[in-house]
Write an enzyme that holds these catalytic residues in place. Structure first.
Site, mmCIF file in Angstrom:
data_model
loop_
_atom_site.group_PDB
_atom_site.id
_atom_site.type_symbol
_atom_site.label_atom_id
_atom_site.label_comp_id
_atom_site.label_asym_id
_atom_site.label_seq_id
_atom_site.Cartn_x
_atom_site.Cartn_y
_atom_site.Cartn_z
ATOM 1 N N HIS A 84 0.813 -1.225 0.000
ATOM 2 C CA HIS A 84 0.000 0.000 0.000
ATOM 3 C C HIS A 84 0.839 1.264 0.000
ATOM 4 C CE1 HIS A 84 0.238 -0.100 4.568
ATOM 5 N NE2 HIS A 84 0.330 1.200 4.352
ATOM 6 N N ASP A 114 0.002 -7.571 1.283
ATOM 7 C CA ASP A 114 0.433 -6.183 1.435
ATOM 8 C C ASP A 114 1.966 -6.067 1.503
ATOM 9 O OD1 ASP A 114 0.273 -3.486 1.557
ATOM 10 O OD2 ASP A 114 -0.598 -3.351 3.559
ATOM 11 N N SER A 192 4.730 2.542 8.085
ATOM 12 C CA SER A 192 4.294 1.400 7.292
ATOM 13 C C SER A 192 5.454 0.904 6.442
ATOM 14 C CB SER A 192 3.153 1.814 6.361
ATOM 15 O OG SER A 192 1.942 1.685 7.017
#
Lengths: 452, 718
Positions: A84, A114, A192
């Site tokens: 992402h 992901d 992230s």
């Protein structure tokens, strides 16, 4: 706001560490040394990633910049981050701890887990890169100390410490092929893609989901990541094998559903046109072994591991399923297929002021039900032509004037044709399917943005 | 107001009269002009002034806080501005004044004063003149300086008319040359009439001959020159008040509150119809009128669908309930007849005798009847018939003064002349219909012709049949002006405002049989019975275009919203089908639609729809907390299922129930129970009954799963 919050957290953590020292840490100086050593080992490999991406969600292409973290995993410049972070990227730049900056190329990326693999584009005379090592052993238990590292704002790296709250968290709807590590080490926006590190300075997970307050965060375990990374390296995508099985565990405490079998997994159904359906696997079948290996999916927590094992089957190669059907043992041989894309491509139609997307059976199963091959309205630019024509998200586009639309190519051609004929006919008739029912609407052209 | 009216009228008369004179009296022109030279008549005018007085009406609200209904007087303004309503009158005796009719009952009058030359005395209404629409006031004392009019009874012609007028805020006397507005001859009752202004009429010498008070601006020709008001037929005020009091009592004996208890429509939640239905009361309360044959006539407009849902009738008699049975409904009018189980105390309403036309210029009164809890509330207003208008199927309908169609009109003998009736036929898509003031004689005549008058189709139905719906068999969307322009049907669709664009035609439906196709545009439905086209305006028919079913979010919908989930598909219970249903099953109608840019008309019959979700077989399993329906044809279409595909559809899940725990959701399909496929509710019921271990094959769109439920309260194994 978030920045301030993060600063406060960092400050608090610093204070705490300082305070602990002066008052005599309950963990002792050894623990601090361990943490520091682990941090020093991985920090140099943590990468700050800056991405320019296309964003077509709002009905027109609004390119925007996002940032995230990553970790270098090899001396030749492989970087692991989240899918992402780099999704729809048109440009990826990475900044290392020592100040070196690179443009990165996307090697491959997998939406299901992901994860994404990047390769830094290094000059020939580049110095070797610091990199972090994975601990793939899977020896992670609830309560282990871990550190979440990231590079939210450029050169500075940050670390937060916590424990593994749950070493096998099942998140329904998130991660078909993996369980998660749940940790209370804060993972904040910008972190992230950063590594989750154990006290030995090894990467045990890739940080993915933070839940705002920071005390609830999730990482993809390294032992899942290793399969994904090696397939990304090999094929450019994971190419999960697909059988089209819908499965249910033997025991579902939440729904109070219990199947009276000692082992195996329940077939809830098969998807139309799938290998499993073609080979005659039926709802209520119990799969007891795949390729000779016994199967047991007791609860939904066991499901991701089983699905991953199915997903990693070599495709175009038959595999034998041992099935219990109405009390009798049956053998069924099924050849998995490559899963292919898990979401449709997107097309920008600037002068109609909406974006369209190809229907994907995994991403839009309710649209796929009505139109297995087709395109739908993805984003509608507010107050634009599309919104004036009362187009709504998820409207399936069946026809443009008299041209049938199956693919984004068809739509692009029809759009171009309509555009070419704009002097004779400004308005275009769109035939849609909304909620299973036909609908027609008329769309006008907006200003030519390119000319402006 | 009235003054201005008179003046305008007089002016128009004068203008109209001029050319006639010029042509026909050419040679005697000089002589005539001399005879009516107004400039010389100021003495005549002045001589009449002591006979003219100003009348002030001070109104009040009655004990229930209502304003009087009066003809041509804005009572509300007078009350708000705290001033009287002013008009003028003529002194006919020392203490008697004639004035135009402000027929207010004492309940609405604070006081009446009469003024002359700055002096004022109180007055009261002494008598009513129904033929002239005038009243006589009795003064509490003669007004000093006034001179009663002496009417000349042998005058040969009228030369002038005299009036008072508030001109620029000041009272002014006026004299005008008289010219009749017209003369008329009534072909039906042979009346010879002459149009006169509302004023005192004088002969050449200035002698009063009569006063031009009329109900309709006309007086009889033979009375024109010599009609002494002393000879007018007067109804003493006390007689009228007494008659009204008696009438209210008599009406009270023959009118009852009737309660109509209805079942609710079975509608799916979150639709416009559903919320409209929720707002409606489950019980209608209407006035019922006792007929002489013991039946009760209800003044209420109900569609066939509404009548189908009637559960019972209750007549309130002295606060006690008397049950009644449905007998019949009129075809064209909103009138129901019911039969009480026991005889009601009243004698029944009597019909007026004689022709309707003879009732003009008679003293009548209108009674508005309202339901007030278990009893009825009456409001009576003196009134008279002003004239008539042509109505439904050539019926002659009275226009009342004061105007109003919402009243039961009686004569002085308590005989019913006319009553308010709503048309029952559908004249527009929103199903609204005007109220008519209908002569009771016409209704009574219809009672004697039951075959013609009654609708035998509309009767209360048992629960299973109540939601029977007519259908055309199409799904549609509204037209827009853009679509109309692009399809070249701007004119035919009234710029896209009218028309339903067909988006699906159900096979085997009336639409399919008529050859309707997708993309045709339906514009009008014209019932053969009325021949009044009902235009299908898109806006009124549009269903919420945003409504999509949250398939992808279904697992996240909290339980408490289950019962409010919208039906996924376009419902059959849409406005088009409602309009068709209101025409009545078996009725013929003309369907106008546009195909390929051309208007096509076809005659179709109102046909009942096949079983749809709203009236399909349903099974509610209380233990599981699950309601399932047969997969009806529209559900099959939505899910693209074959006609013989097995399954029942879940329509409701009780919160916290076993079904809810097992993760079943509304609008999922259960296709098997314990490995046995179920085709309908009947089979489902058979499979689940008496079983403790249930295993359901469940399908959401095209994804299947298995749901297991332990029934009979047996503990699930850990």
């Amino acid at each position: 706001m978030r920045k301030i919050y993060l600063l406060t957290v960092v400050a608090a953590l610093a204070l705490c560490v300082a305070g602990c020292r002066s008052e005599g840490s309950p963990y002792g100086a050894d623990f601090q040394n361990t943490v520091t050593a682990a941090k020093n080992q991985v920090f140099p490999a943590v990468v700050y990633i800056k991405v320019i991406r296309d964003n077509l969600q709002a009905g027109k292409n609004v390119a925007n910049t996002v940032s995230g973290s990553g970790v270098v995993i090899s001396a030749d410049g492989e970087v692991v981050t989240n899918h992402h972070v780099i999704d729809k990227a048109t440009e990826i730049r990475c900044l290392l701890y020592d100040g070196r900056a690179y443009t990165a190329k996307l090697v491959g990326s997998d939406k299901d887990t992901d994860l994404a693999l990047l390769k830094l584009e290094r000059p020939a005379d580049d110095k070797p890169l610091p990199f972090a090592e994975f601990d793939n052993s899977g020896n992670v238990s609830d309560g282990d100390f871990v550190m979440a590292m990231g590079a939210p704002w450029g050169l500075n790296r940050s670390v937060s410490i916590g424990i593994i709250s749950c070493a096998g968290r099942y998140l329904a709807g998130n991660g078909e092929y993996t369980l998660w590590y749940q940790t209370d080490a804060a993972i904040l926006p910008g972190n992230s893609g950063g590594p989750l590190v154990n006290t030995s300075g090894k990467v045990i997970g890739i940080n993915t989901l933070g839940m705002g307050t920071g005390a609830l965060a999730f990482s993809i375990p390294a032992h899942t990541a290793q399969y994904v990374i090696s397939r990304l390296r090999q094929y450019g995508d994971v190419n999960w094998a697909w059988l089209g099985l819908t499965l249910q565990p033997l025991r579902d405490f939440d729904r109070n559903i219990y199947f009276d079998y000692p082992s195996g997994v329940i077939v809830a159904g098969t998807e139309p046109g799938s290998p499993a359906r073609r080979e005659g696997i039926l709802p209520q079948d119990v799969i007891v072994a795949v390729g000779g290996n016994p199967v047991s999916v007791e609860t939904s927590e066991n499901m991701p591991d089983f699905k991953r094992s199915l997903g990693l089957l070599p495709f175009d190669q038959a595999v034998e399923f041992d099935i219990l059907r109405e009390g009798k043992a049956v053998k069924v041989s099924v050849t998995p297929r490559a899963k292919g894309k898990v979401e449709g491509d997107i097309l920008d139609l600037p002068r109609w002021e909406f974006t369209a997307r190809a229907i994907n059976r995994f991403d839009n199963s309710d649209l796929y039900f009505y139109q297995p091959e087709g395109v739908f309205v993805y984003g509608v630019h507010y107050s634009g032509q599309g919104s004036r024509a009362q187009l709504f998200q998820r409207d399936i586009i069946l026809k443009v004037n008299d041209t049938e639309i199956k693919t984004l190519d068809d739509l692009k051609k029809a759009y171009d044709a309509a555009l070419a004929n704009i002097d004779n006919k400004r308005k275009t008739l769109l035939t849609l399917m909304r909620n299973g029912a036909l609908r027609q609407t008329v769309i006008d052209f907006a200003t030519d943005f390119d000319k402006e | 107001m009235k003054n201005i009216f008179c003046m305008t009228l007089a002016f128009l008369l004068a203008v109209a009269a001029l050319p006639v004179r010029a042509q026909e009296e050419g040679e005697t022109k000089d002589e005539t002009e001399k005879a009516v030279n107004l400039l010389e008549q100021m003495p005549v005018l002045k001589k009449l002034l002591p006979s003219a007085v100003i009348v002030n009406y001070y109104f009040k609200l009655d004990s229930k806080g209502r304003e009087p209904r009066l003809y041509g007087i804005n009572v509300k303004n007078c009350l708000e501005e705290q001033r009287p309503f002013q008009t003028f009158g003529f002194v006919v005796a020392g203490d008697l004044v004639l004035t135009g009719n402000a027929m207010a009952l004492p309940a609405y009058l604070e006081k009446i004063t009469v003024e002359y030359n700055g002096k004022s005395v109180e007055a009261s209404i002494d008598a009513f003149y129904p033929e002239q629409s005038a009243i006589r006031l009795k003064l509490s004392a003669p007004l000093e300086g006034t001179v009663p009019l002496q009417f000349k009874t042998d005058a040969k012609e009228i030369a002038y008319n005299f009036y008072l007028l508030k001109d620029g805020g000041l009272w002014t006397g006026g004299l005008r040359k008289f010219a009749p507005a017209n003369i008329t001859y009534n072909l039906e009752n042979n009346e010879e009439m002459v149009g006169v202004p509302h004023s005192l009429l004088l002969d050449k010498e200035g002698n009063p001959v009569t006063i031009g008070y009329t109900t309709d601006g006309k007086i009889a020709l033979e009375k024109c020159w010599q009609d002494d008001p002393a000879k007018w037929r007067a109804v003493p005020a006390d007689d009228l008040y007494k008659a009204i009091a008696e009438a209210e009592e008599a009406i009270g004996e023959n009118f009852y509150t009737v309660k109509i208890r209805m079942r609710r429509r079975q509608l799916q939640p979150n639709t416009r119809e559903y919320y409209e239905e929720q707002r409606k009361p489950a019980e209608l309360t209407v006035p019922g009128m006792l007929l002489q044959d013991g039946r009760v006539m209800l003044n209420v407009r109900m569609s066939a669908q509404e009548i189908a849902r009637i559960e019972r009738f209750v007549i309130m008699v002295n606060r006690k309930a008397v049950a009644a049975e449905f007998e019949v409904t009129f075809k064209d009018f909103g009138i129901l007849l019911i039969k009480p189980e026991s005889k009601l105390p009243g004698k029944g309403i009597e019909q007026v005798k004689g022709a309707l036309a003879d009732l003009t210029r008679q003293m009548l009164y209108g009674v508005e009847i309202r339901v007030d809890g278990d009893s009825l509330d009456f409001r009576t207003t003196p009134s008279f018939i002003r004239n008539f208008r042509d109505g439904w199927k050539n019926m002659l309908l009275p226009n009342m003064v004061p105007a109003g169609v919402g009243q039961y009109v009686f004569d002085m003998d308590k005989h019913l002349i006319a009553m308010p009736v709503q048309m029952r036929v559908t004249r527009s898509a929103n199903n609204q219909s005007p109220t008519l003031l209908m002569p009771y004689a016409e209704i009574a005549a219809l009672l004697a012709r039951p075959d013609e008058a009654f609708d035998r189709q509309s009767v209360p139905q048992p629960q299973v049949d109540q939601d029977r719906l007519a259908w055309l068999g199409v799904e549609f969307q509204r037209m827009t002006s853009e679509l109309a322009e692009l399809k070249g049907v701007m004119t035919l669709t009234e710029n896209g405002n009218t028309g339903l664009l067909v988006t699906y035609v159900y096979p085997g439906s009336p639409a399919a049989e008529a050859g309707l196709q997708v993309y045709d545009i339906i514009t009008r439905v014209t019932p053969q019975a009325t021949n009044i086209p009902i235009r299908l305006r898109g806006q009124e028919f549009d269903q919420n275009p945003r409504q999509t079913f949250p398939w992808s979010e279904l697992d996240r919908v909290p339980e408490q919203f289950y019962e409010r989930m919208p039906v996924p598909w376009q419902e059959l219970d849409n406005r088009l089908n409602t309009v068709l249903t209101s025409l009545g099953f078996g009725e013929k109608f003309r369907l106008s639609y546009i195909h390929d840019g051309k208007m096509i008309e076809k005659v179709l019959t109102v046909t009942a729809a096949p079983t749809y979700l709203g009236n399909a077989e349903k099974y509610q399993d209380k233990e599981l907390g699950l309601t399932v329906n047969d997969l009806t044809f529209e559900a099959r279409h939505y899910f693209r299922l074959e006609n013989d595909a097995p399954g029942v559809i879940i329509t409701n899940i009780k919160t916290g129930s076993k079904a809810s725990v097992a993760g079943l959701k509304p609008y999922e399909i259960i296709y098997s129970v314990n490995d046995v496929t179920v085709k309908n509710v009947e089979e489902f019921k058979k499979q689940v009954s008496g079983k403790s271990d249930l295993s359901f094959g469940v399908r959401r769109m095209n994804i299947t799963r298995i749901a297991k439920i332990q029934a009979n309260g047996e503990k699930a194994q850990p």
